[in-house]
Design a protein around this motif. Structure first.
Motif: not given
Length: 313
Positions: A39-48
């Protein structure tokens, strides 16, 4: 009773729980932690590639520091023997000796029954490489490498960090190791974002990995294991996986490594060990090697704790 002897007894209790009960089937804390990390990674690293190294460090800190602090606070507030019980349960939850063996056995049994499709499916559950095109040797190699490497990461390192730093130590190690397993890929999405967790995992596993490699050598074929460790481990891309798998391959008298296909493409890996190609028997042998290594170091811990008690007495 001294603190070292108590710690060894906690390790024995956790290993006994793992042997009798195995891993929790539902609500495993590591699985819940993994969901939070996703969940956190998708928000902080949303664009590859957008997260970068600073955001990866921030995410690692957000996920790890509160858990380690909470573990330290609980142990500080909880009196003995309740704190010992909590530590035994906590260590059991991060150990995976029985689960590791069960995963390996499903692969070996499918190979023995010449059911390659099932063997590919089962090994795909425990490795990150592509398995749909693997032949029998490729499946056995993947399973053996997983047994050897996870013997260090999922078993011995947890015992080591508990002895070093108690419950906060095992929480720190398991959290960082989980993040490395999830983010430690050298691809466009995680090359920089996952670097903090990967480097921290390298630091935490440096000594446990080498003690594991030494354990494999002692309970296996000692001289080939040490020689393979010395000559082949420096060529492996992982500073900790190299010693563990080179020593393990030498201890088993088998050849591992070689070309492997991942989602990012074909990767040419050095050959580790010396001997015939891996087979179902090799997977069984790797499981025995891990178990014997754990038994060896547990015996060392018991004798060390008893010797320390005599010195204090």
């Amino acid at each position: 009773m001294g603190a070292l002897l108590v710690a060894v007894l906690v390790c024995m209790a956790a290993l006994l729980l793992d042997h009798l009960v195995g891993e929790p089937r539902r609500g495993h804390p590591v699985v819940i932690f993994g969901h939070c990390a996703t969940w956190l990674e998708r928000r902080l690293n949303s664009t590859p590639g957008s997260g970068g190294f600073p955001k990866g460090c921030l995410a690692t800190l957000i996920l790890v520091l509160p858990l380690v602090s909470l573990a330290a606070l609980i142990v500080w507030l909880l009196p003995a023997p309740w704190s010992w019980l909590l530590e035994a349960v906590g260590l059991w939850l991060v150990l995976s000796l029985r689960g590791l063996a069960e995963h390996g056995l499903t692969v070996a049994e499918a190979l023995e029954q010449q059911d390659l499709a099932t063997a590919r499916e089962q090994v795909g559950r425990i490795v990150s490489r592509q398995t749909d095109q693997l032949d029998e040797t490729g499946v056995a190699t993947a399973a053996t490498e997983s047994m050897l490497e996870n013997g260090a990461d999922a078993v011995f390192a947890s015992l080591f960090w508990y002895l070093v730093a108690g419950l906060p130590g095992i929480v720190l190690h398991r959290a960082v190791n989980t993040l490395d397993a999830m983010w430690g890929y050298r691809n466009g999405r995680f090359l920089y974002f996952g670097r903090c967790a990967a480097r921290l995992d390298d630091v935490l596993n440096w000594l446990p990995a080498r003690l594991t490699a030494l354990g494999y050598a002692i309970v296996g074929h000692f001289r080939p294991a040490i020689e393979c460790w010395r000559r082949q481990a420096p060529d492996w891309d992982s500073p900790n996986g190299g010693p563990v798998m080179a020593a393990g391959a030498g201890a088993l008298g088998v050849s591992l490594g070689g070309a492997t296909r991942y989602d990012t493409g074909l990767k040419q890996r050095p050959v580790l060990g010396a001997g015939p190609a891996a087979s179902a028997a090799t997977v069984h042998g790797s499981i025995r090697l891990v178990r014997r290594s754990v038994a060896l170091w547990l015996l060392v811990m018991v004798l060390g704790a008893l010797a320390w008690e005599l010195v204090l007495w």
